[in-house]
Design a protein around this motif. Structure first.
Motif, short mmCIF file in Angstrom:
data_model
loop_
_atom_site.label_atom_id
_atom_site.label_comp_id
_atom_site.label_asym_id
_atom_site.label_seq_id
_atom_site.Cartn_x
_atom_site.Cartn_y
_atom_site.Cartn_z
N THR A 98 9.96 10.36 11.93
CA THR A 98 9.69 11.68 11.37
C THR A 98 10.12 11.64 9.91
O THR A 98 10.66 10.64 9.45
CB THR A 98 10.51 12.78 12.07
OG1 THR A 98 11.90 12.51 11.84
CG2 THR A 98 10.24 12.82 13.55
N LYS A 99 9.91 12.74 9.20
CA LYS A 99 10.43 12.82 7.85
C LYS A 99 11.95 12.77 7.90
O LYS A 99 12.56 13.36 8.79
CB LYS A 99 9.98 14.12 7.19
CG LYS A 99 10.52 14.27 5.79
CD LYS A 99 9.90 15.40 5.02
CE LYS A 99 10.65 15.57 3.72
NZ LYS A 99 9.97 16.42 2.77
N ASN A 100 12.54 12.06 6.95
CA ASN A 100 13.99 11.91 6.85
C ASN A 100 14.61 11.02 7.93
O ASN A 100 15.82 11.01 8.10
CB ASN A 100 14.71 13.27 6.83
CG ASN A 100 15.90 13.24 5.88
OD1 ASN A 100 15.80 12.70 4.79
ND2 ASN A 100 17.02 13.76 6.30
N THR A 101 13.78 10.28 8.64
CA THR A 101 14.29 9.28 9.57
C THR A 101 14.85 8.11 8.74
O THR A 101 14.30 7.76 7.71
CB THR A 101 13.15 8.73 10.46
OG1 THR A 101 12.63 9.80 11.23
CG2 THR A 101 13.63 7.64 11.40
N ILE A 102 15.95 7.53 9.21
CA ILE A 102 16.48 6.34 8.54
C ILE A 102 16.00 5.10 9.30
O ILE A 102 16.21 4.99 10.51
CB ILE A 102 18.03 6.37 8.51
CG1 ILE A 102 18.53 7.68 7.88
CG2 ILE A 102 18.57 5.17 7.75
CD1 ILE A 102 18.11 7.91 6.44
N LEU A 103 15.34 4.21 8.57
CA LEU A 103 14.77 3.02 9.20
C LEU A 103 15.37 1.76 8.62
O LEU A 103 15.97 1.79 7.54
CB LEU A 103 13.27 2.92 8.93
CG LEU A 103 12.36 4.12 9.04
CD1 LEU A 103 11.09 3.82 8.27
CD2 LEU A 103 12.04 4.38 10.48
N GLU A 104 15.14 0.66 9.31
CA GLU A 104 15.37 -0.64 8.68
C GLU A 104 14.01 -1.22 8.36
O GLU A 104 13.12 -1.24 9.22
CB GLU A 104 16.16 -1.57 9.61
CG GLU A 104 17.65 -1.35 9.48
CD GLU A 104 18.50 -2.45 10.10
OE1 GLU A 104 17.99 -3.19 10.96
OE2 GLU A 104 19.67 -2.56 9.71
N VAL A 105 13.82 -1.62 7.10
CA VAL A 105 12.56 -2.22 6.70
C VAL A 105 12.78 -3.67 6.26
O VAL A 105 13.90 -4.08 5.95
CB VAL A 105 11.87 -1.42 5.57
CG1 VAL A 105 11.57 -0.01 6.02
CG2 VAL A 105 12.69 -1.43 4.31
N ASP A 106 11.69 -4.41 6.25
CA ASP A 106 11.72 -5.82 5.88
C ASP A 106 12.04 -5.98 4.39
O ASP A 106 11.38 -5.38 3.55
CB ASP A 106 10.36 -6.43 6.20
CG ASP A 106 10.32 -7.92 5.94
OD1 ASP A 106 11.40 -8.50 5.72
OD2 ASP A 106 9.22 -8.49 5.95
N ALA A 107 13.04 -6.79 4.08
CA ALA A 107 13.48 -6.92 2.69
C ALA A 107 12.66 -7.93 1.89
O ALA A 107 12.76 -7.99 0.67
CB ALA A 107 14.95 -7.33 2.65
N THR A 108 11.83 -8.72 2.58
CA THR A 108 11.14 -9.84 1.92
C THR A 108 10.39 -9.46 0.65
O THR A 108 10.59 -10.08 -0.40
CB THR A 108 10.20 -10.55 2.91
OG1 THR A 108 10.88 -10.69 4.15
CG2 THR A 108 9.79 -11.90 2.40
N PRO A 109 9.49 -8.43 0.69
CA PRO A 109 8.76 -8.12 -0.54
C PRO A 109 9.65 -7.68 -1.71
O PRO A 109 9.35 -7.96 -2.87
CB PRO A 109 7.82 -6.99 -0.14
CG PRO A 109 8.19 -6.57 1.21
CD PRO A 109 9.06 -7.60 1.81
N PHE A 110 10.77 -7.04 -1.39
CA PHE A 110 11.69 -6.61 -2.44
C PHE A 110 12.45 -7.81 -3.02
O PHE A 110 12.74 -7.87 -4.20
CB PHE A 110 12.67 -5.56 -1.90
CG PHE A 110 11.97 -4.29 -1.49
CD1 PHE A 110 11.60 -3.35 -2.44
CD2 PHE A 110 11.65 -4.07 -0.17
CE1 PHE A 110 10.94 -2.19 -2.08
CE2 PHE A 110 10.98 -2.91 0.20
CZ PHE A 110 10.62 -1.98 -0.76
N LYS A 111 12.73 -8.75 -2.14
CA LYS A 111 13.39 -9.98 -2.55
C LYS A 111 12.49 -10.73 -3.52
O LYS A 111 12.93 -11.21 -4.57
CB LYS A 111 13.59 -10.84 -1.30
CG LYS A 111 14.90 -11.57 -1.24
CD LYS A 111 14.91 -12.45 0.00
CE LYS A 111 16.20 -12.30 0.74
NZ LYS A 111 16.24 -13.00 2.02
N ALA A 112 11.21 -10.81 -3.15
CA ALA A 112 10.23 -11.51 -3.98
C ALA A 112 10.13 -10.86 -5.35
O ALA A 112 10.10 -11.54 -6.38
CB ALA A 112 8.86 -11.49 -3.29
#
Length: 205
Positions: A98-112
């Protein structure tokens, strides 16, 4: 029929008195079932709204655009799972977005992105360069390193976030409304906010 209704005709008056009902339900008072967007291969339904406008009801989503504010960049990345929801723990267990849900997302693209901009590989110990290059490649490599040096002045990263990069997962907050726009977009948590949710997650364990 027994639709979900958003009218106040069935409510009591402010004084506590009953209201006489003298009107049927109206279409403009109707409500719909919540989308309860889950994690999974993208599935979106089109819903006709008032005035013939469309809503995009996401039933399942697996990715979204997440902005990394301190780096001023937004990148599409995979959503891994739901870790916290202030409303209800049930939504965490069922991986509901939902809106304001806290998730874990894949860090790979940010790392790149970080490597491309600063030449620093987050989540790895720095190793020395030993590659041999042709003259042309060497020239290009030096140019890249010069760029990195330029960018390094701007380089700031939250120590907690840097630590998270090692696990390959970043905490993010959803700011879009998946049941309305059909997207789960948001931003990467940093600073005080990141600390706040980290503490919440510690407590939950």
């Amino acid at each position: 029929g027994m639709g979900i209704s958003r009218d106040s005709r069935h409510k009591r008056r402010k004084t506590g008195g009953r209201m006489p009902i003298h009107k049927k339900k109206r279409a403009f008072e109707k409500a719909r079932q919540p989308a309860m967007t889950k994690l999974g291969a993208k599935r979106i339904h089109l819903v006709r709204g008032r005035g013939g406008n469309s809503k995009y009801r996401a039933l399942r989503l697996d990715a979204g655009n997440y902005s990394w504010a301190s780096q001023n960049v937004t990148i599409k990345t995979r959503i891994l799972w739901v870790v916290y929801n202030a409303t209800n723990n049930e939504l965490v267990r069922t991986n509901t977005i939902t809106k304001n849900t806290i998730l874990e997302v894949d860090a790979t693209p940010f790392k790149a992105f970080f490597y491309k901009t600063y030449g620093q590989d987050l989540g790895k110990v720095k190793k020395e360069e030993t590659a041999t290059r042709s003259a042309k490649a060497q020239e290009k490599w030096e140019k890249i390193q010069k760029e990195w040096e330029e960018n390094a002045k701007e380089k700031r990263i939250d120590p907690i976030l840097e630590n998270d990069f090692k696990t390959g997962r970043l905490l993010a907050c959803v700011t879009s409304r998946p049941g309305q726009s059909g997207r789960a977009d948001g931003y990467i948590l940093e600073g005080e906010e990141l600390e706040f949710y980290k503490k919440k997650l510690e407590k939950k364990k």
